[in-house]
Design an enzyme around this catalytic site. Structure first.
Site, PDB file in Angstrom:
ATOM      1  N   ASP A  12       0.811  -1.226   0.000  1.00  0.00           N
ATOM      2  CA  ASP A  12       0.000   0.000   0.000  1.00  0.00           C
ATOM      3  C   ASP A  12       0.843   1.273   0.000  1.00  0.00           C
ATOM      4  O   ASP A  12       0.468   2.272   0.617  1.00  0.00           O
ATOM      5  CB  ASP A  12      -0.958   0.029   1.213  1.00  0.00           C
ATOM      6  CG  ASP A  12      -1.758  -1.248   1.313  1.00  0.00           C
ATOM      7  OD1 ASP A  12      -2.241  -1.709   0.269  1.00  0.00           O
ATOM      8  OD2 ASP A  12      -1.867  -1.789   2.423  1.00  0.00           O
ATOM      9  N   LYS A  15       1.978   2.158  -5.180  1.00  0.00           N
ATOM     10  CA  LYS A  15       2.728   1.704  -6.357  1.00  0.00           C
ATOM     11  C   LYS A  15       1.961   1.947  -7.648  1.00  0.00           C
ATOM     12  O   LYS A  15       2.543   2.289  -8.667  1.00  0.00           O
ATOM     13  CB  LYS A  15       3.051   0.206  -6.225  1.00  0.00           C
ATOM     14  CG  LYS A  15       4.032  -0.101  -5.119  1.00  0.00           C
ATOM     15  CD  LYS A  15       4.320  -1.584  -5.016  1.00  0.00           C
ATOM     16  CE  LYS A  15       3.162  -2.394  -4.497  1.00  0.00           C
ATOM     17  NZ  LYS A  15       2.790  -2.130  -3.102  1.00  0.00           N
ATOM     18  N   GLY A  39      -4.820  -5.315  -4.678  1.00  0.00           N
ATOM     19  CA  GLY A  39      -5.608  -4.117  -4.411  1.00  0.00           C
ATOM     20  C   GLY A  39      -4.925  -2.821  -4.790  1.00  0.00           C
ATOM     21  O   GLY A  39      -4.442  -2.099  -3.930  1.00  0.00           O
ATOM     22  N   HIS A  40      -4.850  -2.498  -6.086  1.00  0.00           N
ATOM     23  CA  HIS A  40      -4.289  -1.193  -6.456  1.00  0.00           C
ATOM     24  C   HIS A  40      -5.355  -0.326  -7.122  1.00  0.00           C
ATOM     25  O   HIS A  40      -6.263  -0.810  -7.776  1.00  0.00           O
ATOM     26  CB  HIS A  40      -3.034  -1.311  -7.315  1.00  0.00           C
ATOM     27  CG  HIS A  40      -3.035  -2.452  -8.276  1.00  0.00           C
ATOM     28  ND1 HIS A  40      -2.291  -3.579  -8.068  1.00  0.00           N
ATOM     29  CD2 HIS A  40      -3.700  -2.637  -9.418  1.00  0.00           C
ATOM     30  CE1 HIS A  40      -2.505  -4.405  -9.055  1.00  0.00           C
ATOM     31  NE2 HIS A  40      -3.349  -3.864  -9.890  1.00  0.00           N
ATOM     32  N   GLN A 232       2.452  -5.857  -3.118  1.00  0.00           N
ATOM     33  CA  GLN A 232       2.823  -5.913  -1.683  1.00  0.00           C
ATOM     34  C   GLN A 232       4.139  -5.150  -1.424  1.00  0.00           C
ATOM     35  O   GLN A 232       4.446  -4.239  -2.177  1.00  0.00           O
ATOM     36  CB  GLN A 232       2.898  -7.368  -1.197  1.00  0.00           C
ATOM     37  CG  GLN A 232       1.544  -8.063  -1.113  1.00  0.00           C
ATOM     38  CD  GLN A 232       1.104  -8.735  -2.393  1.00  0.00           C
ATOM     39  OE1 GLN A 232       1.882  -9.372  -3.053  1.00  0.00           O
ATOM     40  NE2 GLN A 232      -0.171  -8.610  -2.747  1.00  0.00           N
TER      41      GLN A 232
END
Ligand code: IMP
Length: 456
Positions: A12, A15, A39-40, A232
């Site tokens: 988080d 990126k 999750g981006h 990650q």
């Protein structure tokens, strides 16, 4: 040439935004590890896209590749592709035939193991996507690979071996009843065979599967640029992170080679950009020496700084620190320099992208954990065990805060327009890591990035 993007903290770090900025000039964006735990968020032409598996470059018309080091849930893959198509995009995504498939039983087992571990405070706080159990099967040589979905006979053989073991695990180890406590279809060979054979057919029809290393090498040889998009972060890397509160893959730069099938020289000859968030955030349990405030159910007993709850809530809200996949509040803390020194060494960063300095704007002062004290000694990098890390006391350094300014204007004007105190903070990080700042994130959008160094 290649550019590898690596999270330098606990995931988080923002990126997606940097991949978006530096990905503009590349032809191919390849993920080399992880799965739909990522999750981006990508903001493109004012629209926000939340992705968990598809490489974020695919939103911008790049070829997206899921490398052999990834674990792929075909259901998520097709859901994300269909959703992007519904919004008028035309994503081109390829999947390595050597990548492992996540099956429904992996998700079930992820949840069961976390439940058991939570009794002893050992739960990693996983995303529940079945990531760990899938990598376990890969290492245990009982996994099912994307290439196996293209061949019905192999798929059946693999399922016939794996599924009875999974059933035994549920019934004999966890003492649960399949059909009663646990979904039947997830452990039914016929149901799984039908579902995954169909996925295989769709992958073949859409010509999506590749020999990843060969595909990328051909592209590179023909002069195209490739970005390796790590998911990650370094401190949740299974080897270099805070074991056992880690994910089950290697987000660090070495994995860009192993997880895609190009040689280490290809990665090493390119740029390796460490993504740093200007403060810390994390989801899950375990120690966090610079933690501010505490989050119920995640901060260990006696951890955090309970007196700083208001400050923590301010940073959490300003930074939107709630999990993209799960919506859980993230724990927040000051920047941890020993963690960054460790990350810079493991991945050999050639440059840094430092995000979210706008989130800290408006505070009177900003602190960083410059070093730790452990057993009366000063330590500049992380100890090797998480238990020892939990014993570390952060030695904080204080910086004067900076005002909230018109960040969009700053992004347009460039580095010198960043408030002076914020620049002092950035200069300190660059000097400590002996690595130049390539980019500074001053807001969530692609336009809100100050690019100091064009990597191409
Ligand atoms: P898993 O990857 O779902 O097995 O979760 C293992 C650990 O990694 C947990 O602490 C998760 O919260 C963490 N994790 C996994 N993916 C991400 C991510 O994209 N950002 C931050 N933490 C993550």
């Amino acid at each position: 040439m290649t550019v590898t993007i690596v999270g330098s903290q606990l995931g988080d770090e923002g990126k997606g935004g940097i991949v978006d900025v530096y990905g503009d000039a590349v032809d191919v964006v390849a993920r080399y590890q992880g799965g739909d735990n990522a999750g981006h968020t990508v903001v493109f032409e004012g629209d926000e896209y939340k992705l968990s598996l598809v490489p974020s470059g695919a939103v911008r018309g790049k070829v997206g590749v899921l490398g052999n080091g990834c674990v792929v849930n075909p259901e998520t893959l097709f859901e994300e592709l269909d959703a992007l198509r519904e919004r008028g995009l035309d994503p081109d995504v390829r999947v390595a035939e050597r990548a492992h498939a996540i099956l429904p039983y992996h998700r079930v087992l992820d949840g069961l193991e976390e439940d058991v571990k939570s009794d002893d405070d050992l739960a990693a706080g996983t995303t529940g996507r079945g990531i760990g159990p899938t990598y376990e099967d890969k290492a245990g040589r009982r996994g099912i690979r994307i290439g196996d979905l293209l061949d019905a006979e192999t798929l059946r053989t693999r399922l016939e071996y794996a599924v009875p073991q999974k059933r035994a695990l549920v019934e004999d180890v966890y003492d649960l009843e399949i059909g009663g406590d646990v979904d039947t279809d997830a452990f039914d060979i016929e149901a799984l065979f039908e579902q995954y054979r169909e996925y295989g057919e769709r992958l073949a029809e859409e010509n999506m599967t590749v020999n990843c290393g060969a595909f990328l090498s051909d592209r590179l040889e023909s002069g195209e640029d490739v970005m390796f998009e790590g998911a990650q972060g370094t401190s949740i890397d299974i080897d270099h992170g805070i074991y056992p509160y880690v994910t089950s893959s290697n987000p660090t730069a070495g994995a860009a080679s192993v997880g895609t099938g190009v040689g280490p020289g290809v990665v090493g000859d390119g740029e390796v950009v460490g993504i740093v968030k200007a403060y810390l955030s994390r989801v899950g349990t375990g120690p966090l020496p610079t933690e501010l405030g505490s989050v119920d159910g995640q901060t260990p007993d006696g951890g955090g700084r309970p007196g700083e709850d208001d400050l923590a809530t301010y940073i959490r809200d300003e930074g939107g620190e709630y999990g993209t996949v799960t919506g859980r509040p993230r724990r927040v803390g000051w920047l941890d320099m020993p963690m960054l020194r460790h990350a810079a060494r493991v991945s050999g960063f050639t440059g840094l992208a430092i995000n979210h300095i706008d989130v800290l704007a408006g505070l009177d002062e900003v602190q960083v954990g410059h070093s730790y004290t452990l057993d009366g000694e000063e330590l500049l990098t992380m100890p090797t065990t998480t238990e020892r890390w939990g014993d570390c006391e952060a030695n904080l350094r204080t910086f004067d805060g900076w005002d909230d300014v018109d960040w969009a204007a700053v992004a347009e004007e460039g580095y010198e327009a960043i408030p002076e105190n914020a620049r002092a903070y950035l200069d300190y990080i660059a000097a400590e890591l002996d690595t130049p700042v390539y980019a500074v994130g001053v807001g969530p959008g692609r336009e809100e990035t100050v690019v100091v160094e064009d990597v191409y």
